[in-house]
Scaffold this active site. Structure first.
Site, PDB file in Angstrom:
ATOM      1  N   HIS A 237      -2.484  10.670  -0.065  1.00  0.00           N
ATOM      2  CA  HIS A 237      -2.682   9.331  -0.641  1.00  0.00           C
ATOM      3  C   HIS A 237      -2.468   9.329  -2.135  1.00  0.00           C
ATOM      4  O   HIS A 237      -1.759   8.495  -2.688  1.00  0.00           O
ATOM      5  CB  HIS A 237      -4.124   8.875  -0.362  1.00  0.00           C
TER       6      HIS A 237
ATOM      7  N   LYS B 186      -7.975  -0.417  10.868  1.00  0.00           N
ATOM      8  CA  LYS B 186      -7.324  -0.888   9.636  1.00  0.00           C
ATOM      9  C   LYS B 186      -6.059  -0.071   9.401  1.00  0.00           C
ATOM     10  O   LYS B 186      -5.013  -0.588   9.005  1.00  0.00           O
ATOM     11  CB  LYS B 186      -8.304  -0.756   8.461  1.00  0.00           C
TER      12      LYS B 186
ATOM     13  N   GLU C 231       0.841  -1.207   0.000  1.00  0.00           N
ATOM     14  CA  GLU C 231       0.000   0.000   0.000  1.00  0.00           C
ATOM     15  C   GLU C 231       0.869   1.247   0.000  1.00  0.00           C
ATOM     16  O   GLU C 231       1.641   1.480   0.946  1.00  0.00           O
ATOM     17  CB  GLU C 231      -0.944   0.012   1.210  1.00  0.00           C
TER      18      GLU C 231
ATOM     19  N   ASP D  28       3.241 -14.227  11.800  1.00  0.00           N
ATOM     20  CA  ASP D  28       1.932 -14.582  11.264  1.00  0.00           C
ATOM     21  C   ASP D  28       0.966 -13.397  11.417  1.00  0.00           C
ATOM     22  O   ASP D  28       0.398 -13.185  12.489  1.00  0.00           O
ATOM     23  CB  ASP D  28       1.437 -15.814  12.052  1.00  0.00           C
TER      24      ASP D  28
HETATM   25  C1  MEV Z   1      -6.068   3.542   4.594  1.00  0.00           C
HETATM   26  O1  MEV Z   1      -5.380   2.358   4.239  1.00  0.00           O
HETATM   27  C2  MEV Z   1      -6.111   3.740   6.077  1.00  0.00           C
HETATM   28  C3  MEV Z   1      -6.949   4.923   6.567  1.00  0.00           C
HETATM   29  O2  MEV Z   1      -8.261   4.828   6.023  1.00  0.00           O
HETATM   30  C4  MEV Z   1      -6.999   4.827   8.055  1.00  0.00           C
HETATM   31  C5  MEV Z   1      -7.958   5.790   8.735  1.00  0.00           C
HETATM   32  O3  MEV Z   1      -8.957   6.189   8.127  1.00  0.00           O
HETATM   33  O4  MEV Z   1      -7.710   6.088   9.919  1.00  0.00           O
HETATM   34  C6  MEV Z   1      -6.376   6.224   6.108  1.00  0.00           C
END
Ligand code: MEV
Length: 449
Positions: free
Chosen positions: A399, A286, A89, A302
């Protein structure tokens, strides 16, 4: 072997070339020769190294490269680290590096491990008198520990072993269902095989001891072992990572348009939202796992186990919540993450995969506790970077800038076009259509000139 059919017997017995040919013939549009050529491009030059990789899995056709990057400038418990991250990513490594640098000048990260206690379960069925079983179990606990001595001896020399065990009655949820829950210390190893081996002996011995005991009548003697397996939920194997500074040391954001106080307030609010709303909490966590998984993978651990445990822990009080917390109190901003991370630094892939070994060396060959601390700090850094972007510039600016290289690659941009595009988009919002337009124009200009 059946030709040109999607069903096959004996696939695993075929050599690599024949596996690829069968696959291409039956599932792909490209010719078998083309597919073989493509897959072979990712084979390791060194036959022995490839053999090692093949052995990590089954039916291996080729390798699937994922970038191995470094996030430098992590100051953790006053020691400096350059942390290896394996991720596909874009922006994960940049975000971690950026947050590491930011906190470097504000005291760095502090981390502590509460325990490395692991859990295993023997699930079984018993049809008799409960009190009798509980009394009997108390009497055989030490014997059960002795029964696994041949498995635990080496682990005990390293300071680990079976810590304790208890009997749990769950027959109100599932008829006649009981559980032997055992607790283990596996020191620097993840310990999955060790735990599972002990559990299988516990199960077998428990059934045997009940069967041969005079305490139980004939119907009670029939204990049925359903399964013996470790639990990936290790709520005591927990690490806490923290950053903290005076609010006015946070600096300003968005070219001075957002003050330190405003930032601290908004940041805390964003964390609180993820504490109460599972939809937001899932994305929030996430983001934390973006950093955590990348180090877990780089060190040969793992990541599925770490992921599973983290999410169970996130809903330990019945509501799925953010794993991180924040408070702004008496002019001090404190942001922390508490997460169970069951990993190892010896055994398994950690000592087999050459790059995992190199990753551990990069981190100073840490013991499991130190690695837990490093991993948690990267998770916190990743979370800090995400929330900082979300509450200031918005996530897309950063991003998409990171994603620019991927967009350019998908449009088959030349090295020269890539350089030009990067310069052009330096102060502009990146979008797929914007990059398309830029390239069309650049290519049009080129053809015209
Ligand atoms: C993207 O991989 C992760 C985010 O969505 C985490 C978040 O929103 O805190 C940027």
């Amino acid at each position: 072997m059946k030709e040109n059919e999607k069903e096959i017997t004996g696939f695993s017995k075929l050599n690599k070339r024949d596996k690829i040919y069968w696959l291409a013939k039956n599932f792909l549009y490209a010719s078998p020769v083309e597919v073989l050529k493509e897959f072979a491009e990712y084979w390791h030059d060194n036959i022995e190294a490839q053999k090692l990789l093949d052995g990590f899995s089954e039916n291996t056709l080729t390798n699937f490269p994922v970038p191995f990057g470094i996030a430098p400038n992590f100051k953790i418990n006053d020691l400096m680290y350059a942390v290896p991250l394996v991720t596909e990513e874009s922006s994960v490594v940049a975000a971690a590096s950026n947050a590491a640098k930011y906190w470097l000048s504000r005291g760095g990260f502090k981390a502590t491990v509460a325990s490395t206690k692991k859990v295993g379960q023997v699930h079984f069925t018993y049809h008799g008198n409960k009190e009798k079983l509980f009394r009997f179990f108390e009497g055989i606990k030490d014997e059960l520990k002795k029964d696994v001595k041949s498995i635990t001896a080496k682990m005990e020399e390293r300071g680990g072993g079976v810590l304790d065990m208890e009997l749990i009655d769950l027959s109100h949820l599932e008829p006649d269902y009981y559980q032997l829950r055992a607790y283990f210390e596996t020191v620097d190893s993840m310990g999955a095989n060790f735990i599972n081996s002990c559990l299988e002996v516990f199960g077998e011995q428990l059934a045997q001891k009940v069967e041969t005991s005079v305490v139980f009548n004939d119907t009670e003697k029939e204990i049925e072992i359903v399964m013996c397996i470790l639990s990936n939920y290790t709520p005591e194997c927990v690490v806490t990572a923290e950053v903290s500074c005076k609010v006015d040391e946070l600096g300003t954001f968005e070219n001075g348009n957002i003050s330190a106080e405003e930032f601290a307030w908004k940041f805390e609010r964003a964390i609180n939202i993820a504490r109460i709303d599972p939809y937001r909490a899932t994305t929030h966590n996430k983001g934390i796992m973006n950093g955590i998984d990348a180090v877990v993978i780089a060190t040969g651990n793992d990541f599925r186990a770490v992921e599973a445990c983290a999410h169970t822990y996130a809903c330990r009080d019945g509501v799925y919540r953010s794993l991180s917390e924040c408070k702004v109190e008496n002019g001090v901003f404190t942001f922390w993450l508490t997460i169970p991370i069951a990993i190892g630094t010896v055994g398994g892939l950690t000592s087999l995969h050459p790059l995992a070994k190199r990753s551990l060396e990069l981190l100073g060959n840490p013991n499991a506790k130190k690695l837990m601390e490093i991993i948690a700090c990267v998770g916190l850094a990743q979370n800090f970077a995400a929330i900082r972007s979300l509450t200031t510039t918005g996530i897309q600016a950063g991003h998409m800038k990171m994603h620019l290289t991927n967009i350019l690659a998908s449009m088959k941009a030349s090295d020269e076009e890539i350089l030009k595009a990067k310069a052009y988009f330096e102060d502009k919002l990146v979008s797929v259509s914007g990059v398309r337009e830029f390239l069309d124009k650049a290519r049009g200009l080129k053809t015209n000139s």
